[in-house]
Design an enzyme around this catalytic site. Structure first.
Site, PDB file in Angstrom:
ATOM      1  N   LYS A  43      72.451  66.916 113.441  1.00  0.00           N
ATOM      2  CA  LYS A  43      73.096  65.611 113.528  1.00  0.00           C
ATOM      3  C   LYS A  43      72.796  65.034 114.913  1.00  0.00           C
ATOM      4  CE  LYS A  43      75.779  62.055 112.852  1.00  0.00           C
ATOM      5  NZ  LYS A  43      75.326  60.969 111.948  1.00  0.00           N
ATOM      6  N   CYS A  54      70.413  54.099 115.009  1.00  0.00           N
ATOM      7  CA  CYS A  54      71.727  54.200 114.362  1.00  0.00           C
ATOM      8  C   CYS A  54      72.266  52.804 114.066  1.00  0.00           C
ATOM      9  CB  CYS A  54      72.741  54.948 115.215  1.00  0.00           C
ATOM     10  SG  CYS A  54      74.352  54.923 114.382  1.00  0.00           S
TER      11      CYS A  54
END
Ligand code: RRO
Length: 310
Positions: free
Chosen positions: A44, A130
């Site tokens: 992650k 992101c």
């Protein structure tokens, strides 16, 4: 047929791995991917400090894919870096990916300096895409900021580094982005992150809570966009910069198409979330069946060899 590959000179027994964000938040999840048929894993995306992320529900599987606005929840850099340092002693013959980005350019530099000064010998993936932190734009949609950031990074960072990119939708943007990446000693670009800020509606209602339902789209919806980005960068980048293909990989045929468009490694996100780590063995077998039928023994036999009409 063999689905072995290499990125930045590191060998992988299989070209398939998870996409950052799926099955990679905890050590237990990373171990499960590591012990599957996947050739590697990526963590992650880590920030300097742990983050709780956005309010739930923040991820939904839907019939043709997924929508998420996780908001960068993660255990913090030290958690992933310490695990990777331990793992590289336990399994020195394998290579893994550390995804990271700061909440600001300064934080990105603090993180990358820590990685630089650590004993980490794997691959670093800087997430420039992101879509889900309220108020923070996707870095790689701002070419000036991207070029400045990379210029600063390569002043001190000398380990193998790649960048995770958002999808681009304009030929001029492919040209401009590739021209920037070609100025730097980047080892790979990963195309693509989720298509940012989609909206899924059901029963007159959004599917996820954050940002009034706006979230990154993955899965079947995004394969044509992902393949276009893989191939556009394959055509434009210095051959020393490899491509990781991500987006819409449900089957061996999808993985085959990513490689045909130029990918050296293929990541599985939404399908991994829906199906679990058994997806890696299934997709690998399907890819091998296609290769066998076509008489291809290695990925090099067809990588980048997409055919055009006239
Ligand atoms: O955590 C997220 O919301 C997230 C990230 Br950092 C990303 O890069 N891509 C995505 O779809 N979600």
């Amino acid at each position: 047929p063999s689905t072995q590959t290499q990125i930045a000179g590191f060998q992988f027994n299989n070209c398939l791995m998870n996409a950052a964000g799926v099955a990679c938040m905890t050590i237990a999840e990373l171990e499960e991917v590591k012990n599957s048929a996947a050739g590697s894993f990526v963590t992650k995306t880590a920030t300097l400090e742990p983050r709780a992320g956005n309010p739930e529900p923040r991820y939904r599987d839907v019939p043709l894919g997924s929508i998420n606005s996780m908001g960068l929840p993660n255990q913090g850099l030290a958690y992933y870096l310490n695990y990777l340092l331990d793992l590289q002693n336990r399994e020195p013959e394998r290579t893994f990916f550390l995804s990271l980005v700061g909440m600001s350019p300064d934080e990105t530099h603090t993180i990358l300096r820590q990685v630089q000064e650590s004993g980490f010998t794997g691959l670093t993936e800087l997430n420039l895409s992101c879509p889900n932190v309220p108020g923070k734009p996707q870095i790689a949609y701002d070419f000036e900021t991207t070029e400045k950031l990379l210029g600063e990074v390569f002043a001190y960072f000398s380990k193998p580094l790649g960048v995770k990119l958002p999808p681009y939708f304009d030929i001029v943007h492919f040209d401009q982005a590739a021209a920037i990446f070609n100025k730097f000693p980047i080892k790979f670009v990963n195309c693509v992150n989720s298509i940012g800020n989609g909206l899924y509606v059901e029963d007159e209602t959004v599917a996820i809570r954050p940002k009034n339902g706006f979230g990154g789209i993955g899965g079947e919806y995004i394969k044509p966009t992902a393949l276009a980005n893989v191939h556009a960068f394959y055509q434009r980048l210095n051959p020393a910069i490899q491509i990781i293909g991500t987006g819409g990989v449900l089957t061996g045929r999808d993985a085959f198409e990513h490689i045909l468009c130029g990918a050296s490694m293929v990541q599985v996100g939404t399908t991994l979330h829906k199906e679990g780590v058994s997806a890696f063995a299934r997709i690998t077998e399907e890819l091998q069946a296609i290769m066998a039928e076509k008489g291809y023994e290695t990925l090099e036999d067809f990588r980048g060899k997409l055919k055009y009409l006239g």
